[in-house]
Motif scaffolding. Structure first.
Motif, mmCIF file in Angstrom:
data_model
loop_
_atom_site.group_PDB
_atom_site.id
_atom_site.type_symbol
_atom_site.label_atom_id
_atom_site.label_comp_id
_atom_site.label_asym_id
_atom_site.label_seq_id
_atom_site.Cartn_x
_atom_site.Cartn_y
_atom_site.Cartn_z
ATOM 1 N N MET A 222 -8.613 -3.994 7.240
ATOM 2 C CA MET A 222 -7.339 -4.098 6.519
ATOM 3 C C MET A 222 -6.369 -3.035 7.025
ATOM 4 O O MET A 222 -6.748 -1.887 7.227
ATOM 5 C CB MET A 222 -7.568 -3.925 5.006
ATOM 6 N N ASN A 223 -5.126 -3.431 7.224
ATOM 7 C CA ASN A 223 -4.083 -2.476 7.586
ATOM 8 C C ASN A 223 -4.041 -1.350 6.564
ATOM 9 O O ASN A 223 -4.071 -1.582 5.355
ATOM 10 C CB ASN A 223 -2.731 -3.212 7.629
ATOM 11 N N LYS A 224 -3.958 -0.102 7.052
ATOM 12 C CA LYS A 224 -4.041 1.041 6.142
ATOM 13 C C LYS A 224 -2.893 1.063 5.128
ATOM 14 O O LYS A 224 -3.047 1.555 4.009
ATOM 15 C CB LYS A 224 -4.083 2.346 6.928
ATOM 16 N N ASN A 225 -1.721 0.528 5.528
ATOM 17 C CA ASN A 225 -0.604 0.480 4.596
ATOM 18 C C ASN A 225 -0.871 -0.514 3.461
ATOM 19 O O ASN A 225 -0.575 -0.239 2.294
ATOM 20 C CB ASN A 225 0.684 0.087 5.323
ATOM 21 N N ILE A 226 -1.445 -1.664 3.816
ATOM 22 C CA ILE A 226 -1.803 -2.654 2.806
ATOM 23 C C ILE A 226 -2.876 -2.084 1.886
ATOM 24 O O ILE A 226 -2.842 -2.279 0.659
ATOM 25 C CB ILE A 226 -2.305 -3.957 3.462
ATOM 26 N N GLN A 227 -3.805 -1.367 2.482
ATOM 27 C CA GLN A 227 -4.881 -0.758 1.699
ATOM 28 C C GLN A 227 -4.321 0.260 0.696
ATOM 29 O O GLN A 227 -4.731 0.306 -0.476
ATOM 30 C CB GLN A 227 -5.886 -0.085 2.641
ATOM 31 N N LEU A 228 -3.351 1.076 1.156
ATOM 32 C CA LEU A 228 -2.727 2.050 0.272
ATOM 33 C C LEU A 228 -1.969 1.350 -0.853
ATOM 34 O O LEU A 228 -2.053 1.750 -2.026
ATOM 35 C CB LEU A 228 -1.781 2.953 1.063
ATOM 36 N N TYR B 297 -2.538 -1.590 -2.074
ATOM 37 C CA TYR B 297 -3.559 -2.170 -2.956
ATOM 38 C C TYR B 297 -4.081 -1.108 -3.927
ATOM 39 O O TYR B 297 -4.239 -1.366 -5.121
ATOM 40 C CB TYR B 297 -4.688 -2.742 -2.102
ATOM 41 N N HIS B 298 -4.299 0.083 -3.405
ATOM 42 C CA HIS B 298 -4.765 1.192 -4.240
ATOM 43 C C HIS B 298 -3.720 1.560 -5.294
ATOM 44 O O HIS B 298 -4.054 1.747 -6.478
ATOM 45 C CB HIS B 298 -5.087 2.404 -3.361
#
Length: 397
Positions: free
Chosen positions: A1-7, A9-10
């Protein structure tokens, strides 16, 4: 997962999100910033304003934006350049204000930016066959995100138009989530450059929620003061208007436009209500000699009467209503005096009575819309308010 999308999501799953709502209105007085803690979403939304500040724009900023604002013949290169420049100026203001508040960049989850409207073109105004409603805000979200290092959600009005709305007013979503009451019929009246209101019925019937512009708020009065009273930006404490007398023929001429006869809900902007509109009204009324104080007194009553008439047209005489005011116009004592006289059976309060600073209300609204963008599901709110979430997401890297 793209780290920006992951952030993202968090952040969306956090029980409390910290969102910086930004509002820069048509009055061009400054950037409103409300740092809010947001819990839940939709009907379960709880927002608390942690910090609020309006940073006044300097004269350079005002002059640059005014060079293209509501101008059908604006320089396209200037529009292009200012789209980036406004975002950079806002980013500087944000970073300096966070420093002043002793708030670290990493502690702000989201920036919610309204941007700077430079043109609002509902179909009822442009009347061009084959073209729909349109609006344009500058101050690009990508530039804000990169310059501040904070995920930015911006350009909220485009989704509203894409889903069949007019791009304004958007207040009904925030008004419903934050202020709906089971015990009181509420009218949330915001008097900014343009005046608008949301009706929130006590019966909780979403289909009856109603939101519309009424016409000019402060925009005509501000434009007149800025043009004829050098060094003044608005009629502080209605000092000018209080020294004048209403010109009845001019008032009648100002109210003769078809906008006031068109059905609700509707939106409008300074693209119509500007000094050219006033000049045409003077011409139509065959008025050639007048003093500025009398014109200001007339413009003040013009705003009040069009607000009152819109509220009368959309409410029932046998019910009780409380009007909660916000926006710069609520600080104009003559305007508020007129409204209370024109609406004698309505109780007047401000959103302070509902624990939201009335000057911060619109910035809080965009914080709420950003929260809905990442955590909500979209709720249809009566006529003209589609079931959508709004905003474009920009990442810092």
């Amino acid at each position: 997962m793209n780290k920006n999308i992951q952030l993202l999501y968090h952040i969306a799953q956090k029980p409390v999100k910290y969102i910086l709502g930004l509002m820069s209105g048509t009055s061009l007085d400054g950037l409103d910033m409300a740092l809010c803690s947001c819990e839940g979403s939709g009907n379960n939304t709880k927002i608390k304003v942690i910090q609020f500040k309006t940073v006044p724009y300097n004269q350079t900023f005002k002059n640059e934006v005014k060079s293209i604002f509501s101008n059908r013949h604006a320089d396209l290169q200037k529009v292009c350049i200012l789209n980036e420049w406004v975002a950079e100026e806002h980013a500087k203001i944000i970073l300096s204000t966070l420093l002043e508040w002793n708030v670290a960049v990493k502690d702000v989850d989201i920036i919610a930016s309204h941007g700077q409207t430079i043109y609002h073109a509902p179909k009822r105004l442009h009347q061009l066959p084959g073209f729909n409603n349109a609006t344009l805000q500058i101050g690009d979200g990508d530039h804000l995100a990169v310059k501040t290092g904070i995920i930015t959600i911006s350009d909220f009005r485009q989704k509203h138009i894409a889903a069949g709305g007019e791009g304004a007013p958007l207040a009904s979503y925030g008004d419903y989530f934050l202020f709906a009451s089971a015990h009181e019929n509420r009218i949330m009246l915001n008097i900014g450059g343009i005046a608008n209101f949301t009706f929130l019925p006590a019966n909780g019937n979403i289909e009856q929620i109603f939101c519309s512009d009424t016409g000019p708020g402060n925009t005509l009065m501000d434009a007149y003061v800025q043009h004829y009273f050098p060094g003044q930006y608005y009629d502080e404490n209605a000092a000018i208007a209080l020294n004048g007398k209403v010109i009845k023929a001019l008032l009648h001429s100002l109210k003769a436009h078809s906008f006031f006869k068109s059905s609700f809900p509707k939106t409008i902007g300074p693209e119509l209500f500007n000094l050219a509109y006033l000049e045409q009204a003077l011409k139509n009324a065959d008025i050639h000699q007048y003093n500025h104080e009398d014109v200001m007194a007339t413009l003040n009553l013009f705003t009040a009467e069009t607000i009152a008439e819109a509220i009368f047209a959309t409410t029932q005489s046998k019910q009780e209503y409380t009007i909660y005011c916000s926006g710069g116009g609520m600080h104009n004592p003559l305007l508020m005096h007129h409204l209370k006289q024109l609406l004698p059976n309505f109780q007047f309060k401000t959103t302070n009575d509902l624990n939201i600073n009335p000057d911060a209300k619109e910035a809080v609204l965009f914080a709420l819309l950003a929260n809905e963008c990442i955590s909500g599901n979209g709720i249809a709110l009566g006529k003209g308010q589609p079931a959508i979430t709004m905003g474009k997401i920009s990442f810092p890297n």
